[in-house]
Design an enzyme around this catalytic site. Structure first.
Site, PDB file in Angstrom:
ATOM      1  N   GLY A 148       0.408  -1.227  -0.056  1.00  0.00           N
ATOM      2  CA  GLY A 148       0.150  -0.184  -0.093  1.00  0.00           C
ATOM      3  C   GLY A 148       0.888   1.313  -0.231  1.00  0.00           C
ATOM      4  O   GLY A 148       2.035   0.901  -0.227  1.00  0.00           O
ATOM      5  N   THR A 149      -0.045   2.021   0.435  1.00  0.00           N
ATOM      6  CA  THR A 149       0.912   3.571   0.618  1.00  0.00           C
ATOM      7  C   THR A 149       1.586   3.861   1.352  1.00  0.00           C
ATOM      8  O   THR A 149       2.949   4.123   1.382  1.00  0.00           O
ATOM      9  CB  THR A 149      -0.384   4.849   0.429  1.00  0.00           C
ATOM     10  OG1 THR A 149      -1.234   4.493  -0.191  1.00  0.00           O
ATOM     11  CG2 THR A 149       0.620   6.006   0.807  1.00  0.00           C
ATOM     12  N   CYS A 150       2.216   2.848   2.440  1.00  0.00           N
ATOM     13  CA  CYS A 150       3.160   3.700   3.531  1.00  0.00           C
ATOM     14  C   CYS A 150       4.313   2.778   2.714  1.00  0.00           C
ATOM     15  O   CYS A 150       5.527   3.308   3.240  1.00  0.00           O
ATOM     16  CB  CYS A 150       2.995   2.489   4.789  1.00  0.00           C
ATOM     17  SG  CYS A 150       4.360   2.740   5.840  1.00  0.00           S
ATOM     18  N   HIS A 152      20.365  10.208  31.910  1.00  0.00           N
ATOM     19  CA  HIS A 152      21.369  11.666  31.733  1.00  0.00           C
ATOM     20  C   HIS A 152      22.036  11.456  30.495  1.00  0.00           C
ATOM     21  O   HIS A 152      22.820  10.633  30.535  1.00  0.00           O
ATOM     22  CB  HIS A 152      22.034  11.967  32.787  1.00  0.00           C
ATOM     23  CG  HIS A 152      22.432  13.488  32.411  1.00  0.00           C
ATOM     24  ND1 HIS A 152      21.745  14.660  32.727  1.00  0.00           N
ATOM     25  CD2 HIS A 152      23.764  13.925  32.281  1.00  0.00           C
ATOM     26  CE1 HIS A 152      22.578  15.105  32.240  1.00  0.00           C
ATOM     27  NE2 HIS A 152      23.924  14.960  32.167  1.00  0.00           N
TER      28      HIS A 152
END
Length: 461
Positions: free
Chosen positions: A39-41, A445
């Site tokens: 499909g499009t994806c 962090h």
């Protein structure tokens, strides 16, 4: 007439896994695809655009590396190699998906275009010639959407590109004019600007990104304008002609002012329209809205029992991950009788400009309109340690908080890796984690996510 237990029309990111799941459960299943598996994806949406955006990001990084103390020659962009790399990635994804389908027991892959010829009766015009007649008690429509072409005088008489065809351009546009200032238009605009094009965007509305808060949309606009992308809002194309030298002359109005610009290339990015016309849904009695989208209930069933719609064709959020979640809902309900629905599911999404815009939940405006007591936490990316260290300080983090419960209603993360940070906040929303808990949580962090601490500290002021 060949009878199946289930027929899936369209091999997009909902249809493909659904067909495989039903077949593996023992259902005799047919999957019909008129164009290309995925499909499009896979073929002209997420996969190819993000591959090319990565090339544009590399070019931009090289061109702006002096601020990091790295000096190099100006980047030379080879659009043919960029397109070839994109095509290879697409080919790999598509062939892998097709191989998996063909190896699935109980699954018949049919290449051709399907339309209804009666109640739950389908005719397929086969790609290699001839027709096939099929029927099933369960039919699933995953036919997607295509570019909406606006009624601009002269547009049909000049060469223009869509988000599909521009992916195969063989030269870098000298001046790319884009009709439409929403997610697709902005991604393409920044990408081709970074490849070396002059870019002008014409948006009919008073601002770009109407589904976002005004401050977020304005920040995106300023970021793009800093790259010398010209954005005209309240602007509508009126007439387009092509000159003998192949340049395009575009007449547009901005408020009451008439303007004329010339372009080498034109991209139409004015929204999408469902691909339902060819299905002849009236022959099986399926209801559509006035735009051609298929009406479904909370469990994705149409007004005709046993016929379902999933993905973009049913309207609502038009994202690959929503189509995939539609598949999960359908398979769980049909095979496990789970009784789950699309109601109140999270709808995260990300616009892959640089920096990214990751979004989840309600905007501030929508939350206030719904009557919530709202608190807003906002921090600029130039106050985020990781952003400062990497030199990517454009954008902001914004969270919309329910003042009565201290839980998140929504968030917009406009910054480097904005989609990843948004996903952290999505998980917090689904887990009902309060903003006070997020403020005190231990994040590694120095991640972008670590600044979620600082974001919610803003609520203390």
């Amino acid at each position: 007439m060949k009878q199946f237990d289930a027929i899936v029309i369209g091999s997009g990111q909902g249809g493909t896994p659904l067909a495989k799941k039903l077949a593996k459960a023992g259902w005799q299943t047919a999957l019909i695809e008129k164009r290309a598996i995925g499909g499009t994806c896979i073929n002209d949406g997420c996969t190819p655009t993000k591959a090319m955006i990565a090339s544009a990001k590399a070019a931009y990084t090289i061109q702006n590396s002096a601020s990091l103390g790295v000096f190099t020659q100006p980047a030379a962009v080879d659009i043919k190699k960029i397109v070839a790399r994109k095509n290879e990635i697409v080919r790999s994804f598509r062939e892998s998906s097709e191989k998996s389908l063909r190896e699935t027991a109980n699954l018949t892959l049919i290449e051709g275009e399907a339309f209804f010829s009666g109640k739950k009766l389908l005719t397929v015009n086969l790609r290699d010639g001839g027709t096939a007649a099929l029927s099933a008690d369960k039919i699933f429509l995953n036919v997607g959407a295509t570019t909406n072409i606006p009624p601009v005088e002269g547009l049909k008489n000049v060469p223009y590109y869509t988000s599909t065809t521009l992916l195969d351009v063989e030269e870098i546009p000298r001046h790319l004019v884009i009709l439409g200032g929403n997610y697709i238009g902005l991604e393409y605009g920044q990408m081709f600007k970074r490849f070396g094009s002059q870019v002008t965007i014409l948006e009919r509305s008073a601002r770009i990104l109407l589904h976002e808060d005004e401050d977020i949309a304005q920040s995106v606009k300023e970021i793009l304008e800093q790259e010398d992308i010209h954005i005209h809002t309240n602007s509508s194309a009126q007439k387009i002609i092509q000159h003998p030298d192949h340049t395009l002359e575009i007449t547009f109005t901005t408020n009451d002012t008439i303007n004329i610009i010339t372009a080498s290339h034109l991209l139409v990015a004015t929204g999408r329209t469902p691909q339902t016309a060819a299905l002849q849904l009236h022959k099986t009695g399926v209801d559509m809205d006035d735009k051609g989208y298929i009406r479904v209930n909370d469990q994705l069933e149409t007004n005709v029992p046993g016929i379902y719609a999933l993905g973009d064709v049913k309207g609502g959020p038009a994202f690959t991950h929503i189509s995939y979640n539609d598949y999960i809902i359908l398979s769980e309900n049909l095979l496990e009788h789970a009784g789950v629905s699309i109601k109140d599911r999270p709808v995260p999404y990300c616009m892959f400009t640089d920096p990214q815009l990751g979004r989840i939940g309600l905007t501030e405006q929508a939350a206030r309109e719904k009557g919530y007591a709202v608190k807003v936490a906002l921090i600029s990316m130039d106050k985020v340690a990781r952003a400062i260290e990497t030199g990517q300080t454009q954008g902001c983090m914004k969270a919309v908080v329910n003042a009565d419960t201290d839980e998140l209603l929504g968030a917009a993360i406009l910054g480097s890796e904005g989609g990843e940070v948004m996903s952290v906040l999505q998980m917090a929303m689904q887990g009902h984690i309060t903003c006070k808990q997020l403020k005190k949580n231990v994040f590694a962090h120095p991640l972008y996510a670590e600044s979620i601490n600082n974001l919610f500290m803003k609520l203390d002021k």
